[in-house]
Write a protein that holds these residues in place. Structure first.
Motif, PDB file in Angstrom:
ATOM      1  N   HIS A 129      -4.200  -4.146 -13.429  1.00 38.99           N
ATOM      2  CA  HIS A 129      -4.798  -5.396 -12.968  1.00 38.99           C
ATOM      3  C   HIS A 129      -3.739  -6.488 -12.823  1.00 38.99           C
ATOM      4  CE1 HIS A 129      -8.127  -8.144 -12.407  1.00 38.99           C
ATOM      5  NE2 HIS A 129      -7.494  -8.995 -13.180  1.00 38.99           N
ATOM      6  N   VAL A 130      -2.888  -6.612 -13.857  1.00 34.04           N
ATOM      7  CA  VAL A 130      -1.888  -7.690 -13.832  1.00 34.04           C
ATOM      8  C   VAL A 130      -0.916  -7.485 -12.681  1.00 34.04           C
ATOM      9  CG1 VAL A 130       0.041  -8.668 -15.114  1.00 34.04           C
ATOM     10  CG2 VAL A 130      -2.072  -8.146 -16.303  1.00 34.04           C
ATOM     11  N   VAL A 131      -0.444  -6.248 -12.512  1.00 33.65           N
ATOM     12  CA  VAL A 131       0.516  -5.976 -11.434  1.00 33.65           C
ATOM     13  C   VAL A 131      -0.150  -6.186 -10.075  1.00 33.65           C
ATOM     14  CG1 VAL A 131       1.955  -4.195 -10.398  1.00 33.65           C
ATOM     15  CG2 VAL A 131       1.819  -4.388 -12.869  1.00 33.65           C
ATOM     16  N   LEU A 132      -1.382  -5.719  -9.954  1.00 32.43           N
ATOM     17  CA  LEU A 132      -2.099  -5.857  -8.681  1.00 32.43           C
ATOM     18  C   LEU A 132      -2.276  -7.332  -8.319  1.00 32.43           C
ATOM     19  CD1 LEU A 132      -3.891  -4.722  -6.387  1.00 32.43           C
ATOM     20  CD2 LEU A 132      -5.802  -4.788  -7.968  1.00 32.43           C
ATOM     21  N   GLU A 133      -2.735  -8.130  -9.279  1.00 37.41           N
ATOM     22  CA  GLU A 133      -2.964  -9.561  -8.985  1.00 37.41           C
ATOM     23  C   GLU A 133      -1.666 -10.226  -8.545  1.00 37.41           C
ATOM     24  OE1 GLU A 133      -5.725 -12.008 -10.058  1.00 37.41           O
ATOM     25  OE2 GLU A 133      -6.945 -10.286  -9.522  1.00 37.41           O
ATOM     26  N   GLU A 134      -0.573  -9.891  -9.241  1.00 38.86           N
ATOM     27  CA  GLU A 134       0.693 -10.547  -8.899  1.00 38.86           C
ATOM     28  C   GLU A 134       1.172 -10.142  -7.520  1.00 38.86           C
ATOM     29  OE1 GLU A 134       3.828 -10.132 -11.749  1.00 38.86           O
ATOM     30  OE2 GLU A 134       2.587 -10.980 -13.343  1.00 38.86           O
ATOM     31  N   GLU A 135       1.122  -8.847  -7.237  1.00 41.52           N
ATOM     32  CA  GLU A 135       1.730  -8.376  -5.986  1.00 41.52           C
ATOM     33  C   GLU A 135       0.835  -8.633  -4.785  1.00 41.52           C
ATOM     34  OE1 GLU A 135       3.111  -4.378  -6.408  1.00 41.52           O
ATOM     35  OE2 GLU A 135       4.573  -4.930  -7.949  1.00 41.52           O
ATOM     36  N   ALA A 136      -0.467  -8.441  -4.970  1.00 45.66           N
ATOM     37  CA  ALA A 136      -1.355  -8.572  -3.808  1.00 45.66           C
ATOM     38  C   ALA A 136      -1.537 -10.026  -3.403  1.00 45.66           C
ATOM     39  CB  ALA A 136      -2.706  -7.938  -4.113  1.00 45.66           C
ATOM     40  N   THR A 137      -1.345 -10.962  -4.341  1.00 46.82           N
ATOM     41  CA  THR A 137      -1.537 -12.372  -3.986  1.00 46.82           C
ATOM     42  C   THR A 137      -0.206 -13.075  -3.736  1.00 46.82           C
ATOM     43  OG1 THR A 137      -1.527 -12.911  -6.342  1.00 46.82           O
ATOM     44  CG2 THR A 137      -3.660 -12.568  -5.332  1.00 46.82           C
ATOM     45  N   SER A 138       0.886 -12.318  -3.744  1.00 44.70           N
ATOM     46  CA  SER A 138       2.201 -12.928  -3.545  1.00 44.70           C
ATOM     47  C   SER A 138       2.344 -13.402  -2.095  1.00 44.70           C
ATOM     48  CB  SER A 138       3.286 -11.910  -3.885  1.00 44.70           C
ATOM     49  OG  SER A 138       4.505 -12.300  -3.342  1.00 44.70           O
ATOM     50  N   GLU A 150       5.338 -14.177  -0.549  1.00 43.70           N
ATOM     51  CA  GLU A 150       6.480 -13.507   0.088  1.00 43.70           C
ATOM     52  C   GLU A 150       6.321 -11.999  -0.068  1.00 43.70           C
ATOM     53  OE1 GLU A 150       7.240 -16.002  -2.369  1.00 43.70           O
ATOM     54  OE2 GLU A 150       7.170 -17.442  -0.699  1.00 43.70           O
ATOM     55  N   PRO A 151       6.855 -11.246   0.866  1.00 46.49           N
ATOM     56  CA  PRO A 151       6.827  -9.787   0.702  1.00 46.49           C
ATOM     57  C   PRO A 151       7.659  -9.377  -0.508  1.00 46.49           C
ATOM     58  CG  PRO A 151       8.176 -10.412   2.580  1.00 46.49           C
ATOM     59  CD  PRO A 151       7.507 -11.656   2.122  1.00 46.49           C
ATOM     60  N   ILE A 152       7.169  -8.375  -1.246  1.00 45.33           N
ATOM     61  CA  ILE A 152       7.866  -7.940  -2.463  1.00 45.33           C
ATOM     62  C   ILE A 152       8.800  -6.791  -2.089  1.00 45.33           C
ATOM     63  CG2 ILE A 152       7.511  -6.882  -4.721  1.00 45.33           C
ATOM     64  CD1 ILE A 152       4.792  -8.363  -4.722  1.00 45.33           C
ATOM     65  N   PRO A 153      10.105  -6.974  -2.326  1.00 46.48           N
ATOM     66  CA  PRO A 153      11.047  -5.926  -1.889  1.00 46.48           C
ATOM     67  C   PRO A 153      10.842  -4.597  -2.609  1.00 46.48           C
ATOM     68  CG  PRO A 153      12.144  -7.587  -3.239  1.00 46.48           C
ATOM     69  CD  PRO A 153      10.767  -8.105  -2.971  1.00 46.48           C
ATOM     70  N   ASP A 154      10.502  -4.661  -3.894  1.00 48.58           N
ATOM     71  CA  ASP A 154      10.400  -3.419  -4.656  1.00 48.58           C
ATOM     72  C   ASP A 154       9.094  -3.442  -5.445  1.00 48.58           C
ATOM     73  OD1 ASP A 154      10.954  -1.058  -5.792  1.00 48.58           O
ATOM     74  OD2 ASP A 154      12.406  -1.807  -7.259  1.00 48.58           O
ATOM     75  N   PRO A 155       7.958  -3.160  -4.793  1.00 49.72           N
ATOM     76  CA  PRO A 155       6.676  -3.318  -5.491  1.00 49.72           C
ATOM     77  C   PRO A 155       6.548  -2.340  -6.658  1.00 49.72           C
ATOM     78  CG  PRO A 155       6.346  -2.241  -3.389  1.00 49.72           C
ATOM     79  CD  PRO A 155       7.785  -2.641  -3.435  1.00 49.72           C
ATOM     80  N   LEU A 156       5.871  -2.820  -7.706  1.00 51.36           N
ATOM     81  CA  LEU A 156       5.735  -2.026  -8.924  1.00 51.36           C
ATOM     82  C   LEU A 156       4.452  -1.199  -8.925  1.00 51.36           C
ATOM     83  CD1 LEU A 156       7.059  -1.541 -11.714  1.00 51.36           C
ATOM     84  CD2 LEU A 156       5.710  -3.435 -12.591  1.00 51.36           C
ATOM     85  N   LEU A 157       3.452  -1.621  -8.119  1.00 55.30           N
ATOM     86  CA  LEU A 157       2.138  -0.973  -8.198  1.00 55.30           C
ATOM     87  C   LEU A 157       2.199   0.541  -7.970  1.00 55.30           C
ATOM     88  CD1 LEU A 157      -0.777  -1.614  -8.822  1.00 55.30           C
ATOM     89  CD2 LEU A 157      -1.195  -1.896  -6.395  1.00 55.30           C
ATOM     90  N   PRO A 158       2.935   1.026  -6.978  1.00 54.83           N
ATOM     91  CA  PRO A 158       3.001   2.497  -6.817  1.00 54.83           C
ATOM     92  C   PRO A 158       3.552   3.192  -8.064  1.00 54.83           C
ATOM     93  CG  PRO A 158       3.866   1.397  -4.868  1.00 54.83           C
ATOM     94  CD  PRO A 158       3.652   0.334  -5.896  1.00 54.83           C
ATOM     95  N   THR A 159       4.552   2.567  -8.698  1.00 53.85           N
ATOM     96  CA  THR A 159       5.116   3.154  -9.926  1.00 53.85           C
ATOM     97  C   THR A 159       4.055   3.196 -11.025  1.00 53.85           C
ATOM     98  OG1 THR A 159       7.088   1.944  -9.271  1.00 53.85           O
ATOM     99  CG2 THR A 159       7.154   3.051 -11.396  1.00 53.85           C
ATOM    100  N   VAL A 160       3.326   2.078 -11.150  1.00 49.93           N
ATOM    101  CA  VAL A 160       2.283   2.014 -12.187  1.00 49.93           C
ATOM    102  C   VAL A 160       1.215   3.070 -11.904  1.00 49.93           C
ATOM    103  CG1 VAL A 160       0.440   0.579 -13.125  1.00 49.93           C
ATOM    104  CG2 VAL A 160       2.685  -0.406 -12.736  1.00 49.93           C
ATOM    105  N   ALA A 161       0.833   3.194 -10.627  1.00 50.99           N
ATOM    106  CA  ALA A 161      -0.198   4.174 -10.270  1.00 50.99           C
ATOM    107  C   ALA A 161       0.267   5.584 -10.614  1.00 50.99           C
ATOM    108  CB  ALA A 161      -0.512   4.070  -8.779  1.00 50.99           C
ATOM    109  N   LYS A 162       1.513   5.858 -10.284  1.00 47.15           N
ATOM    110  CA  LYS A 162       2.042   7.192 -10.575  1.00 47.15           C
ATOM    111  C   LYS A 162       2.085   7.428 -12.089  1.00 47.15           C
ATOM    112  CE  LYS A 162       6.009  10.064  -9.437  1.00 47.15           C
ATOM    113  NZ  LYS A 162       7.403   9.942  -9.767  1.00 47.15           N
ATOM    114  N   PHE A 163       2.420   6.369 -12.822  1.00 48.30           N
ATOM    115  CA  PHE A 163       2.481   6.469 -14.279  1.00 48.30           C
ATOM    116  C   PHE A 163       1.102   6.791 -14.845  1.00 48.30           C
ATOM    117  CE2 PHE A 163       2.047   4.209 -18.374  1.00 48.30           C
ATOM    118  CZ  PHE A 163       3.021   4.881 -19.101  1.00 48.30           C
TER     119      PHE A 163
END
Length: 1437
Positions: free
Chosen positions: A873-882, A884-897
């Motif tokens: 939730h925290v990563v999603l809120e930060e990245e999806a509402t950012s 500027e484009p995020i160069p290295d998004p964390l959400l895919p890593t979190v999902a894989k984890f």
């Protein structure tokens, strides 16, 4: 850290005066308070809060000196200096009233043990009688701006730009004046000789404060600049002073210094507080952090507070209180964590939402030990909240008011040795607050009973000393688990013993043992301890012993000993003492060790004591338990001394000292994990800098003696972190949770928390050379941390809550009592999970392997799913509402984890449902298509999670897709008997339909092959509820040999979503058919009861099709098994008996009886109402016998008025009382009565005249051989349903299992009726013959009953022969029940013969055919059925 509690208290001055007080100044100990008004100096006492003396200036003197402005105490409390407006310093002597002069004396009841024993004993609990004498005034010839006390003198700044240094005795020759212009100011000390200097012409010092540990003055100049002035040498002359100033600040208003942390807090006109430190290398002022209200938390007031008016550090320097020009109080921890603010929430608003005016403050100061804040409100404020009584008459003069706010504080502020424990301990002025749980739940190593909350309590052996008391386990074996420390929100409040408190107030130190069962407190003299198990305090028996010691370095517990660092007044010697908890509190039982220097801090680690002394050295002592004497005692011996004077500029700067097993080399730990428990390093918190000294293992490792290992020298110190307020570490070890237990936890004020986490190579591989062994991870939490539960991955804390009491306001003329002005403050326990922060930080740093190890070690925690959700939730809120484009998004890593854990599917869907729809696309782009995830849930049989995914699909996909998936889920839920889910799915499918055009849905392309069968649901019920009785006929069915479907137009006239209902019904019908084909009558009953399914109506239509019985014997066996009904047995003696109704128990029957009785299918409200029991007399028509003479006889008149059996309609919907819900009770009662009427008792009655002893035994056996009562109720209910629906074959089967001859008689009588199809007659005849044959060979217990109904069977055989003769030549007539084995020609329902084989037909646009009249032929009816019932058989592609 500090928490506000209760309501503030108002102190009223006993002296009448027109003047309002405006300034308050405490003495160094904070026992006395000097209060100034314009011409009056008063001295108040701290406990009890009373006025001692007041000095009132004469009018003439007041005209000469001007009004009073500020006051300052001499450090030894013998003098007070007062600054007056005309540039005079007035010196007052504070004169004691002699030995026995007291203003107030305690009165003890007779026989009280409290008498005066020691000199000076009484003086400390009574307000002493003091007097004030003015000495010669000193004229400084310029207005005084600031006055501050030094050790030997008084520092005064004047508005002409001079600094005056005066001697306390007021002798003029001891006076110096230094002009500010002559003091060189620069940005740092290195550039002091050549760099830019301030032009201080015409500038004076507005506010200043002396800092002992920095040896200099923090000053605010009148142009708003901030500076620090320090003497070059020891003297104060113009040549010997130099200053540094802070760049870019020009709006300073006031200053307060923190001696313990070497910080200077400057208030600014902007409303923020800038906290500076002095850079030790360059000497420049560096900004450490800011204390300011954020727009996020205080949107209304964050920029409207006005300038900062006052800043006051608490006596222990751990918090600062700030007030502004516009009013309000705000509390911050030393490094900027915000604790309380009175400008928001209940402090600022009344319960009706109107805003209160903030309280404006003219002066404030902390009381002794920080338990009180003394506040003087400004003049207009005093008029508002003047007094709580009625408004005073105008003649009466006003009374002076001082407000006193009460605080409770964490024990960590003064006794940081409690930081290695997991309890939260707060102490107020007279009570303690603990979070420890129920004492019975404390996991003690001596009894591993049911209360041990965690497996890790038992994971490690007891390495500590042997135990001699139940509640004192060795420290490494204890961990307060979740169940004890998080069980409830309430505090355990312990009142401190009043006898101890009245002579030793205030409480200075408090400590709690590892198990949370014993608490010790120390006040001004002596100490006392309390046991949670006995709920009793122990005080010194000899009061002289108590008064002859004062605790100086703190308290700690070691097993069941209290460890005390104290000063002995008789020997004038610093000592380390250990007192056994279980023996009397007396020096005779203490083990005493003399110390050479004053102890400032004390801590315990396993069997070691660490002391920090005033000469900046650290001493390590070992403790051993001795058993040589009558009482167990402890033996203490010095192991090692480490001098730290090279690194510590001033001993007062050391905040805490801790021994830990933490070290940077985790490689060693892998080879020898037992060393993880040894004292490997010393952690010092030096003014917020965390310094670590590790043992030096680089030299030769001598392994000869145990002692040599312990005496390894320490390496030079390393700084681990800055701005540290508290440190937590544990001495336990647990191989499964090494990450959490070998970590170091830091609380860092506004920067949140930090954890110094060990990194372990996986599977004992060789660690990478480039990987560090530990990593410092910062994370933010929403609470102020007070304790860390290591294994549970939780932080415990406390927070202030408020309660409004506006209702107290009485009919007063605009005056509010304090209780209305201020809310009542309480302290709540809080806790917070931090694991998701750490996992995320590890993933950000590409340490996924470590994150996985850590997460797997915590996967058993009850809130682990919540941790996963939070992380996504925290990563999603930060990245999806950012933006500027995020160069290295964390959400895919979190999902894989997260996919590494079985919780993956539910974590994602829970997170999505708690997130707004706009972010879903971003989420599912990272975690996968929701359709695929839905199918994974179905495959994993996780239907509840699948249902959650349906809601996602409904929002993200077209209706056709969500209907297709809903159908899949519905069928699976029906299969598994998840009735709640089925009900939700029905509602969901209807909702999809109502949201679309009024057309039937397309046939889903995928479906489970197992779900063949279908059913009718609420529709007729809703019609009968919403329409009058006469319009119900539209929904009735004709009960005849070939009966018709109701017409589409009439049936659906009231339903806009008819296609949806039809679609749902067909699925329900198919499921019901599936259950009936598999002879799962119990499931069918549950299904009908739970889903409100109209079973009788459906059975009426299926009477000639699926509701037939093909194999009576097999059906009978299935019912025995399904309802746990024992097979009947025949006792040997009963064969000759005339009463041939015995039972024979087979092995299966016995086995079934032993198993638990099945769930009742009546376990939810019944929607299908069983009609009332009616006498089934054979002279009625057969339809009358099957129909109900129930609670609405008017409805049944239409049925019974036709004399003949031509077209009798018996539809069961209107049999209702008000609603169609029927309670379980009434259904049960009904079946009870029917069993009395047509059950075994009738037979007993017939034979009553010839009963003998043996026959009574038969009756008792009969009763014993019945199945469970619940099953009997269910079977009777089903019998009733089948009777109503005219499914005679099933009635016979159930009649057989219940062994009720009347049922069989009734059915055979009905078979004469012309409406009964000949196939049914033939089927019952052959079925009963089959049962007879089976009973003869396999189950003799049925023979007596079959003999009883022999006449009916005989009659059947005769009628069947007559009827079946002409049909014998038709194909398939050899067995009228062959429809499941051999397809009937001319019948399109080939699906019946092949069971669940695929057949996909398009759904008809509306139910086909109009109302077919009674003379309509069979082919029409069959085609219609084929279209309706075959249409939905689909298979999973």
């Amino acid at each position: 850290m500090y928490f506000l509690t209760g309501w503030p208290r108002r102190l009223l001055c006993p002296l009448k005066s027109e003047e309002e007080p405006f300034h308050i100044q405490p003495n160094s100990q904070r026992f006395y308070f000097a209060v100034l008004s314009e011409t009056q100096l008063s001295v108040w006492f701290g406990r009890p809060c009373v006025l001692i003396v007041s000095y009132i200036e004469s009018v003439k003197a007041a005209a000469q000196f001007g009004f009073y402005q500020q006051a300052e105490w001499k450090p030894d409390d013998t003098m007070i200096a007062v600054a007056a407006a005309n540039g005079y310093i007035l010196m007052f002597d504070v004169v004691g009233g002699g030995e026995d002069k007291y203003l107030y004396e305690p009165v003890y009841p007779k026989g009280s043990p409290r008498v005066k024993v020691t000199p000076g004993y009484k003086e400390e609990q009574c307000a002493p009688a003091l007097s004030l004498e003015m000495k010669r005034p000193i004229d400084l010839e310029a207005p005084i701006t600031s006055i501050k006390s030094l050790q030997e003198g008084l520092l005064v700044s004047t508005a002409d730009g001079y600094l005056h240094i005066l001697h306390w005795d007021g002798v003029s020759n001891g006076r110096k004046a230094i002009s500010l212009c002559t003091v060189p100011f620069s940005l740092d000390l290195q550039s002091a000789r050549g760099g830019p200097s301030l032009d201080l012409e015409g500038v004076y010092i507005r506010d200043m404060e002396y800092c002992v540990t920095l040896d200099g003055f923090a000053v605010v100049l009148d142009d708003g600049r901030l500076g620090f002035i320090s003497p070059v040498a020891n003297g104060f002359t113009a040549e010997e002073l130099q200053g540094v100033w802070a760049a870019d600040v020009t709006d300073g208003t006031c200053v307060a210094v923190n001696n313990k942390y070497r910080l200077m807090a400057f208030g600014c006109a902007s409303g923020s507080v800038l906290v500076y430190m002095i850079d030790t290398t360059t000497g420049s002022m560096q900004l450490s952090h800011k204390l300011e209200l954020t727009p996020k938390h205080f949107p209304d007031v964050w920029n409207k507070t006005g300038a900062v008016k006052l800043i006051r550090w608490s006596p222990d320097y751990s918090v600062a209180m700030v007030t502004w020009e516009c009013g309000g109080l705000s509390l911050w921890s030393v490094f900027g964590a915000h604790l309380i603010c009175t400008l928001g929430e209940d402090f600022a608003y009344r319960s009706d939402g109107t805003k209160k005016d903030p309280m404006k403050i003219s002066s404030m100061c902390w009381g002794a030990e920080g338990y009180h804040l003394w506040v003087i409100t400004s003049k207009e404020e005093t008029e508002l909240v003047e007094n709580m009584e009625e408004a005073p008459p105008p003649t009466q003069s006003k009374q002076t008011g001082i407000l006193q706010f009460h605080f409770i504080k964490s024990a960590l502020t003064v006794n940081p040795c409690t930081s290695n424990q997991e309890q939260v301990l707060l102490h107020g002025e007279d009570r303690l607050y603990l979070t420890c749980g129920d004492p019975t739940q404390v996991p003690s190593s001596s009894s591993d009973g049911p209360h041990t909350p965690h497996p890790h309590n038992l994971a490690h052996g007891l390495e500590g000393s042997p135990l001699h008391h139940r509640s004192a386990p060795s420290p490494n074996s204890i961990s307060q688990g979740l169940s004890t420390l998080l069980g409830h929100k309430h505090w355990h409040v312990v009142q401190i013993h009043s006898t101890y408190l009245e002579s030793n107030w205030p409480i200075r130190f408090a400590a709690i043992d590892t198990a949370g069962q014993c608490i010790a407190v120390a006040g001004r003299r002596g100490f006392a301890h309390y046991s949670m198990s006995t709920r009793k305090w122990k005080l010194f028996g000899n009061i002289t012993q108590e008064q002859n010691m004062a605790v100086t370095g703190g308290l700690a517990w070691w097993n069941d000993f209290v460890v005390v660092a104290c000063y002995n007044f008789i020997d004038q010697q610093e000592e380390l003492r250990l007192y056994l908890r279980s023996s009397n509190l007396d020096n005779a039982f203490a083990s005493v060790t003399k110390l050479h220097s004053d102890t400032l801090l004390l801590n315990v680690f396993r069997d070691l004591i660490v002391l920090f002394r005033a000469d900046c050295s650290i001493c390590l002592y070992s403790i051993k338990r001795r058993h040589d004497g009558p009482n167990p005692s402890a033996c203490v011996e010095l192991l090692q001394e480490v001098s730290m004077s090279r690194y510590i500029p001033h001993p007062a700067l050391v905040v805490s000292v801790t021994l830990t097993s933490v070290r940077t080399e985790t490689g060693i730990a892998l080879k020898a994990p037992q060393q993880a428990c040894m004292a490997e390093s010393i952690m010092l918190n030096l003014a917020g800098q965390l310094i670590m000294l590790q043992r030096d293992r680089s030299g030769p490792q001598v392994r000869e003696k145990e002692d040599q290992k312990k005496l390894l020298p320490f390496c030079p110190p390393v700084v681990l972190a800055q701005c540290v307020e508290n440190v937590w570490t544990t001495c336990r070890s647990n191989k499964k949770k090494r990450h959490l237990l070998e970590a170091l936890w830091l609380s860092c004020g506004e920067a949140g928390m930090k954890v110094w986490l060990p990194l372990f190579p996986r599977d004992h591989r060789k660690p990478h050379s480039f990987l560090s062994r530990r990593i410092m991870l910062p994370f933010h939490i929403n609470i102020y941390p007070l304790a860390v539960l290591f294994e549970d991955a939780l932080v415990l804390g406390a927070s202030n809550e408020t309660v409004l009491y506006d209702g107290l306001q009485g009919p007063r003329e605009g005056r509010e009592p304090l209780e209305v002005t201020f809310p009542y403050c309480t302290v709540e326990r809080t806790s917070q999970i931090y694991l998701h922060h750490i996992l995320r930080q590890l993933l950000v740093r590409n340490l996924g392997e470590q994150a996985l190890l850590l997460a797997q070690s915590c996967a058993a925690l009850p809130y682990f799913p919540h941790v996963m959700e939070l992380m996504v939730h925290v990563v999603l809120e930060e990245e999806a509402t950012s933006r500027e484009p995020i160069p290295d998004p964390l959400l895919p890593t979190v999902a894989k984890f997260i996919t590494e854990f079985p919780l993956f599917l539910q974590t994602i869907v829970h997170c999505a449902r708690k997130t707004e729809y706009a972010l879903w696309n971003y989420l599912f782009a990272a975690v996968g298509n929701p359709k695929d995830l839905f199918e994974e849930c179905l495959m994993a049989q996780d239907l509840d999670t699948a249902a959650s995914y349906l809601i996602i699909l409904q929002n993200m996909e077209v209706p056709a897709v969500s209907r297709q998936h809903a159908t899949l889920l519905f069928n699976t839920a029906l299969e598994q008997g998840k009735w709640d889910l089925c009900r939700h799915m029905i509602r969901f499918l209807k909702a999809i339909g109502s949201g679309e055009m009024e057309t039937p849905p397309p046939t889903p392309t995928t479906q489970e092959p197992s779900s063949t069968g279908g059913f009718e649901f609420f529709r007729n019920r809703s019609i009968s509820l919403s329409q009058s009785a006469d319009s119900i006929a539209a929904g009735k069915f004709n009960l005849q040999k070939t009966f018709s479907m109701p017409s589409g137009s009439e049936r659906w006239s009231k339903d806009g979503d008819c296609a949806e209902n039809m679609y749902i019904d067909l699925m329900l019908w198919r499921h019901a058919r599936h259950l009936l084909e598999q002879v799962r009558l119990k499931d069918l009953g549950c299904f009908s009861a739970q889903l409100g399914f109209e079973l009788i109506g459906w059975l009426c239509r299926e009477r000639t099709r699926v509701a037939r019985v093909d194999d009576f014997v097999m059906a009978l066996k299935c019912l025995h098994k399904d309802f746990l009904w024992p097979f009947p047995v025949i006792p040997a003696c009963s064969i000759s008996s005339p009463f041939k109704n015995g039972h024979r128990k087979t092995g299966e029957g016995q086995r079934l009886l032993k198993s638990q009785s099945a769930d009742s299918l009546l376990n939810s409200d019944m929607d299908t109402v069983p009609p009332q029991a009616s006498a089934r007399n054979s002279n009625h028509t057969w339809l009358d016998g099957l129909g109900a003479l129930g609670p609405e006889p008017k409805e049944m008149n239409t049925t019974s008025s036709h004399g003949g059996p031509q077209t009798q309609e018996a539809f069961l919907s209107p049999l209702t009382n008000k609603t169609e819900e029927c309670s379980i009770g009434s259904a049960t009662d009904l079946t009870e009565t029917s069993s009395m009427v047509d059950g075994d008792w009738t037979m007993v009655d017939e034979n009553l005249s010839t009963l003998t002893q043996s026959e009574l035994e038969h009756i008792s056996m009969e009763l014993a051989n019945k199945g469970p009562h619940k099953s009997q109720v269910q079977l009777r209910y089903l019998l009733h349903v089948f009777m109503e629906a005219g499914c005679l074959e099933w009635c016979v089967v159930i009649g057989l299992i219940l062994r009720e001859a009347t049922v069989i008689k009734q059915v055979v009588n009905f078979l004469d009726s012309p409406e009964v199809p000949p196939e049914t007659v033939q089927s019952i005849r052959s079925g009963l013959l089959g049962v007879d044959a089976w009973a003869s060979t396999d189950c003799l217990g049925y023979k007596p009953f079959l003999n009883l109904i022999r006449p009916q069977l005989q009659k059947l055989i005769e009628t069947a022969v007559e009827q079946v003769q002409p049909e014998a030549f038709q194909p398939g007539a050899s067995n009228p029940n062959s429809k499941l084995t051999e397809p009937q020609p001319g019948c399109p329902r080939a699906e019946d013969s092949r069971g669940p084989s695929p057949l996909g037909l398009a759904l008809p646009l509306e139910p086909s055919g109009g109302l077919v009249t009674e003379d309509g032929g069979a082919p029409v009816e069959q085609e219609e059925q084929a279209a309706d019932e075959g249409a939905y058989d689909c298979t999973l592609s």
